[in-house]
Design an enzyme around this catalytic site. Sequence first.
Site, PDB file in Angstrom:
ATOM      1  N   ASP A 115      -9.854  -8.335  -5.960  1.00  0.00           N
ATOM      2  CA  ASP A 115     -10.318  -7.680  -4.734  1.00  0.00           C
ATOM      3  C   ASP A 115     -10.618  -6.199  -4.914  1.00  0.00           C
ATOM      4  OD1 ASP A 115     -10.579  -9.821  -3.048  1.00  0.00           O
ATOM      5  OD2 ASP A 115      -8.514  -9.746  -2.337  1.00  0.00           O
ATOM      6  N   ASP A 154     -13.563 -15.841  -1.425  1.00  0.00           N
ATOM      7  CA  ASP A 154     -13.612 -14.428  -1.023  1.00  0.00           C
ATOM      8  C   ASP A 154     -14.282 -13.557  -2.091  1.00  0.00           C
ATOM      9  OD1 ASP A 154     -11.435 -16.055  -0.271  1.00  0.00           O
ATOM     10  OD2 ASP A 154     -10.313 -14.385   0.570  1.00  0.00           O
TER      11      ASP A 154
END
Length: 370
Positions: free
Chosen positions: A92, A149
């Site tokens: 991320d 994601d």
Amino acid sequence: MDAAYRTMVMDRIMHKTERMLEQIGDRSPHVAREDGVYDDLPHWWWTSGFWPGILWLMHDMTGSDAYRQAAWDWDARIEHWFSRYPLELHHDVGFQFLPTAVIKHQLTGDQEALRIGLRSADFMAGRFNSAGGFIRAWNGDHIGWAIIDCMMNLPLLFWASRESGDPRYKHIAVRHADTILKNAVREDGSVAHILSFNAETGEFIEQLGGQGYGPDSAWSRGNAWGLYGFAIAYRNTGDQRYLDASKRIAHHFIAALPDDAVPHWDFRVEQPEEEERDSSAGAIAASGLIEIAEHVPHAQKRIYQAAAERILTSLTERYATWDQPEHQAILLQGTGHKPAGENINVSLIYGDYYYIEAMAKLNGWSRRIF
Ligand code: GLY
């Protein structure tokens, strides 16, 4: 949504973010609950880029120096955590450094921001599993997991290839996108959250439910990440398969929306009317739908633009805190991780970020980070 309404909402956002600037100060917000006070998490947490992302975006929209000053140090604060690998930062870094180092470099030309952005891209590229063609998601035991994601983290790699002139970042992004397209995006346009691979051989094992209701469910935020992420992959590569995938996910997403156009946390829960919404999924999807509208032929634009505007109007009218000046968030009714019982029916900083981003795009903001 007519021009006057778009302007009116942007004015409200400007007033709200001015207030948030005073209220949030130096904190790193993730969740605000009933008392309306945003929490303060360590900067390694995956959401740490969104508040500075709001600040940079508002600086770009308004020219105000107060936003720029408040945003300035965030790339360095997050970079500090690289020294703690492998315990904290993971794939991320896209969510963390695109709205900090990358936009800072784009707006100011700052060379230190360029260095930090490229360092984060190196780190992300280093998580690539070449046997399976995927970027490893989290740390810990699940070495063979990739998640939907991550499609939103890929722009960091596309950016790094452009800035450095080295195509290897882009090669990794494309391999990862192809693997996700093949294994996570289903025929009907719904998307799985987690893909499990044998990390040694690269063999695909199975889809897992993750933050969704089950392995064959449709976690609405994950579906929004996929919708937006594949549209961005198209913008960066021109590969029609990615735009087609984004459209397919969008068609499923739009068809599955409830009457007020703000999704429940999973499209396939048994009794949706008894389940919580996830306003963040609506905001992310709206920004992604605007992205799709930028790439399709003129005759198709209205479908995606109108769906985005329907979601944004509902968020604006039914899910926002305009009449609560002490509330530090914009959107109510986000759901973080329902299966884990975490952060249910709260405000989420990424919901606020993508809501602002989508409304800014409707008001002519042409810079693209994600
Ligand atoms: N990237 C984690 C989430 O959407 O909750």
